[in-house]
Write an enzyme that holds these catalytic residues in place. Structure first.
Site, PDB file in Angstrom:
ATOM      1  N   ASN A 213       0.819  -1.214   0.000  1.00 20.29           N
ATOM      2  CA  ASN A 213       0.000   0.000   0.000  1.00 20.29           C
ATOM      3  C   ASN A 213       0.854   1.265   0.000  1.00 20.29           C
ATOM      4  O   ASN A 213       0.561   2.236  -0.715  1.00 20.29           O
ATOM      5  CB  ASN A 213      -0.928   0.014   1.214  1.00 20.29           C
ATOM      6  N   HIS A 218      -3.219   2.135  -2.782  1.00 19.04           N
ATOM      7  CA  HIS A 218      -4.312   1.263  -2.342  1.00 19.04           C
ATOM      8  C   HIS A 218      -4.975   0.523  -3.494  1.00 19.04           C
ATOM      9  O   HIS A 218      -5.540  -0.560  -3.291  1.00 19.04           O
ATOM     10  CB  HIS A 218      -5.350   2.086  -1.575  1.00 19.04           C
ATOM     11  N   ASP A 248      -5.579  -7.156   5.570  1.00 18.88           N
ATOM     12  CA  ASP A 248      -4.915  -8.239   4.841  1.00 18.88           C
ATOM     13  C   ASP A 248      -5.051  -9.567   5.574  1.00 18.88           C
ATOM     14  O   ASP A 248      -4.227 -10.468   5.398  1.00 18.88           O
ATOM     15  CB  ASP A 248      -3.437  -7.895   4.629  1.00 18.88           C
TER      16      ASP A 248
END
Length: 350
Positions: A213, A218, A248
């Protein structure tokens, strides 16, 4: 569609249908004008209206009813109700017996349609319908027939199903969310207890996902989550569940296993699947996974206790470098050979 309540709509339809029935019996000029006005009114509303006489034969359909049943007014008039208005239970597929119009005539009072009623059109198409039925009283107060007012609720029910699905599934991956996962674990525990089986919960965390990220944004992170979700689903049986826990983190429920070692085989398969390069946006992206394994009944007897045990085991893997799995207790040979902490590999494709 009218804003009138079902009771008001069926009451108005009953009055209009009465005019039509009386006109058919005794065509008086004033009645003819009233009947014509009633027909224009009924044809202008969005709801379907169908009426019958006491013998159970169709006397009237408005335009909406013609469209929904597949019968024209002229074809349907005089035919048995059950031939023109075929309503079945959407779950059992059994016809509604007695037909709601017959029931309204027998009781002499309004009758609501049973839940999950489905209208089978003349050509076989089906429409979920709602609304109500009422008897038609003649000017002497006696019941001379019945009228049903109904409408198609396909879009309403489809929207309700979509909302129900969204409430139990992750918006990004469409995987079951933690609420649905806990329900499935609870059900699996009950089945395992009854059948004297085991089950396993695998808590999965991607190593180095924050770096994805931070470095790539993103949008790339979301694509990686979707890619991992698809691979996890490919690693399990239809009877098992993959859930996204958020961020995640994923959880896999192996709903019935013979031996705890079966969970180790699944963990190995998952780790290999996640570690294979993920390709999108012209790049190959490599990540690894840390997996904690909890087995019922050894590591917990409830959904919460199993999830807690698997989560703790996963963090033990993280503490030893990641990219591996560990069982929650030492009751099973628990340690996969520790590997170096996962790194993020990026290479432009082509």
């Amino acid at each position: 569609m009218s804003n009138a309540t079902p009771a008001k709509k069926v009451e108005s339809a009953a009055a209009a249908s009465l005019d039509g029935i009386l006109m058919a019996r005794d065509p008086i000029p004033d009645d003819a004008r009233e009947a014509e006005h009633a027909q224009v009114t009924l044809d202008s509303i969005g709801d379907a209206v169908l009426s019958s006489d006491n013998a159970g034969n169709v006397t009237y359909l408005n335009s909406a009813a013609e469209a929904m049943t597949g019968w024209s007014r002229s074809e349907a008039r005089g035919r048995p109700l059950d031939e023109v208005l075929q309503i079945v239970n959407g779950s059992t597929r059994e016809p509604l017996v007695p037909n709601p119009l017959r029931l309204a005539i027998e009781r002499g009072e309004p009758v609501a349609l049973a839940a999950n009623s489905v209208l089978v059109r003349r050509d076989g198409r089906e429409f979920p319908i709602e609304d109500s039925t009422a008897p038609i009283h003649g000017r002497d107060g006696h019941v001379i027939g019945a009228v049903i007012v109904f409408h198609d609720v396909s879009e309403v029910r489809a929207a309700a199903l979509r909302m129900s699905h969204l409430a139990c599934h992750d918006f990004l991956t469409d995987l079951p969310n933690p609420i649905l996962l806990r329900d499935r674990i609870t059900q699996a525990i009950a089945s395992a207890h009854r059948d004297d089986k085991q089950l396993a919960v695998l808590f999965i965390d991607l190593d180095g996902f924050k770096l994805v990220n931070d470095l790539l944004g993103h949008a790339v992170g979301d694509e990686l989550i979707r890619s991992v979700a698809l691979r996890l689903k490919a690693c399990i049986r239809d009877s098992d569940t993959v859930s996204r826990n958020g961020g995640d983190e994923f959880v896999v429920l192996l709903s019935a296993i013979e031996h705890a070692e079966d969970a180790a085989l699944s963990a190995d398969k998952i780790i290999a699947a996640v570690a294979a390069p993920h390709e999108f946006f012209g790049r190959k992206l490599r990540v690894t996974a840390s997996v904690g394994v909890a087995v019922y009944p050894t590591d917990g007897a409830s959904a919460e206790s199993l999830l807690k045990s698997a989560d703790a085991a996963m963090y033990q893997v993280k503490d030893t470098g990641g990219h591996g799995y560990r069982f929650a207790t030492q009751a099973v040979p628990a340690v996969r050979a520790a590997r170096p902490r996962a790194c993020l590999g990026l290479a432009r494709v082509g």
